[in-house]
Design an enzyme around this catalytic site. Sequence first.
Site, short mmCIF file in Angstrom:
data_model
loop_
_atom_site.label_atom_id
_atom_site.label_comp_id
_atom_site.label_asym_id
_atom_site.label_seq_id
_atom_site.Cartn_x
_atom_site.Cartn_y
_atom_site.Cartn_z
CG HIS A 467 -1.80 1.18 1.37
ND1 HIS A 467 -3.14 1.14 1.04
CD2 HIS A 467 -1.55 2.44 1.79
CE1 HIS A 467 -3.66 2.35 1.25
NE2 HIS A 467 -2.72 3.15 1.72
CD GLU A 468 1.57 3.66 3.67
OE1 GLU A 468 1.78 4.70 3.02
OE2 GLU A 468 0.52 3.47 4.32
CG HIS A 471 0.35 6.29 -0.72
ND1 HIS A 471 -0.67 6.96 -1.36
CD2 HIS A 471 -0.20 5.77 0.41
CE1 HIS A 471 -1.78 6.85 -0.65
NE2 HIS A 471 -1.53 6.13 0.43
CG HIS A 474 0.54 8.94 -6.97
ND1 HIS A 474 -0.59 9.30 -6.26
CD2 HIS A 474 0.41 9.55 -8.18
CE1 HIS A 474 -1.35 10.09 -7.02
NE2 HIS A 474 -0.76 10.25 -8.18
#
Length: 676
Positions: A467-468, A471, A474
């Site tokens: 998940h991190e 990010h 991104h």
Amino acid sequence: MAILTNTFNTLHNTAPFSQIKNEDYIPAFEEAIQKTKDEVDAIVNNPAPPTFENTVEAMAFSGMTLDRLSSIFFNLHSAETNDELEKIAQKVAPKLSELSNDITLNFDLFERIQKVYEQRADLDLSTEQRTLLEKSYKDFARNGALLQGEAKEELRKIDAELAVLKLKFGENVLAETNAYQLLIEDEADLAGLPDGLIEAAAALAESQDKKGWLFTLDYPSYIPFVTYADNRALRRELALAAGRKAFQDNEYNNEENVLKIAKLRFQRAQLLGYDTHAHFVLAERMAQSPDKVKAFLDDLLQKAKPAAEREFQELSDFAKKLDGITQLEKWDGAYYAEKLKQERFNLDDEKLKPYFQLEKVLAGAYETARLLYGLHFKEVHNLDKYHPEVQTFEVSNDAGELVAIFYTDFFPRKGKRNGAWMTSFKPQYHYQGIEERPHVSIVCNFTPPTASKPSLLTFQEVTTLFHEFGHALHGMLADTTYPGLSGTSVYWDFVELPSQIMENWCYEEEALALFAKHYQTGENIPMELVEKIKESASFLEGMATLRQISFGLLDMGWHGTDPRAISSIKDFENQQFASTKLYPDVAENAMSPSFSHIFNGGYSSGYYSYKWAEVLDADAFAYFQENGIFNREIATKFKESVLSKGGTEHPMTLYLRFRGQEPQVEPLLKRAGLLK
């Protein structure tokens, strides 16, 4: 001081952590604030008529020294704080708030931006430039540029007070987390606990010259304890301690802070012409309004609640059959859920952990990024770190060009707040013909290694890492001109799409084959375990969905209504949780005083965005599944339409460009097992 306000004389212009002293910060902030003021004054006093270049673009590149300094300071304040840094933060926060107000309430500056905005139809601007112009105009209009006289002063006062209150809130939560310890001296009380947890607890006790085993409220200690400890009274004790963080009669109580923050936010919104804080926030979100958010949450509630109630009854019956428990309490949920999962799927998180060695999972995340986006991660040892546990990487593309600098920081420690987050020390942007690449970091609180074992992750920790890392991608793959539109600078209910979509790879056999290997034997995770992971993905998903909805409703309760009449936090929470309640209430616990996401993080009026983005990520991943989870063509589309574009266009425009259709809710309901 100059070390923090000049270009760093370091490889890749990375932060020179080891050279920074605490006493450098205040003078550096003062210098950087003054420099920002001078840059703004130069724009305001420019005798030439306002143009996009000399006003809007010049503003986009002002304050860069201060932004860099702030990102270094506040990242360390979250990941490596101490009493001195906390005192500095209390001094600096109101100064930064004052500067922000000086800028947004500067009518002469706003007038220049407004003149450019009024000519926008006649200007030959790129899509990104148009977005920057609209965002600049709205940022001023939405933050008080049109206010007059006393109203401007009132806004300044509110913002200064909020800046300090939010910091104090976070510091109290951290202090409460650090203050509690459960010392177990009787070995019989360790029944049910995993060996790794027992070993870590013994090491912690020994480090403090105590006999026995020490458990804390840090997630890698707390979560496995309440999941596996057979001793119900001790599970209760630890759960009560977690639930009363900053809700006790001591110096760290956050009740007053919560009430003040909520009321000041409401007052601020009203001052700016909005009904509530949520109306103010959501005007610049995909969801657009509190009504739309409430309708979204209510719709999910209708779909999830019957399943959640069925699952809760099933869990209650199971606990009664197993141990004669007549009333399932909050400290029983994780314990009996784990037992039921083991019975139903013969799947035990502890049996999975040997296949999820942190280093291998991280290498698997990197390999996933290589297969999808052509990224290569090389660990380097010549970059400065803020803590010995931090690892540093150079990230390059297939052509060997530097894409990003990447920092990882994985284990709990005293000066680090709980949870997991991605952040950046430097954004990506293009300026004066030079492309600046980003410096990105992920910070987590995973199960640390022990004397006999490496760091072995629970499956939930594996999905957290992915998940991190989503990010981080991104941030790393950003390709925009302006720093304020780069990377994760997007609508808040869109920011979770890149992170949540990455979690999907953790459930796919093809991806697990890259990293799920036994830490001792090197053998791949057996296929039957992979099948069980997939089967169990929607286990008790109705209850999990209801829990997320309850947090979203609490957030909208605080921020989508007039909070001035609220006097009891506990009573207010009970009203907000009424439609989602499954467990009996615990009188001495409350969530809001430690709900950092909405009172100290950026999620006020935005907690719903986790579920909102789940609709997007399930729909987007369905596209990968139809074409192959490592399909480079689809990945390139996702990179070019979503990841690289930051906030340069409306999120739905970007999503439609990638997907070719609006997101459908069915893939999420199907994945969650909520479709009949």
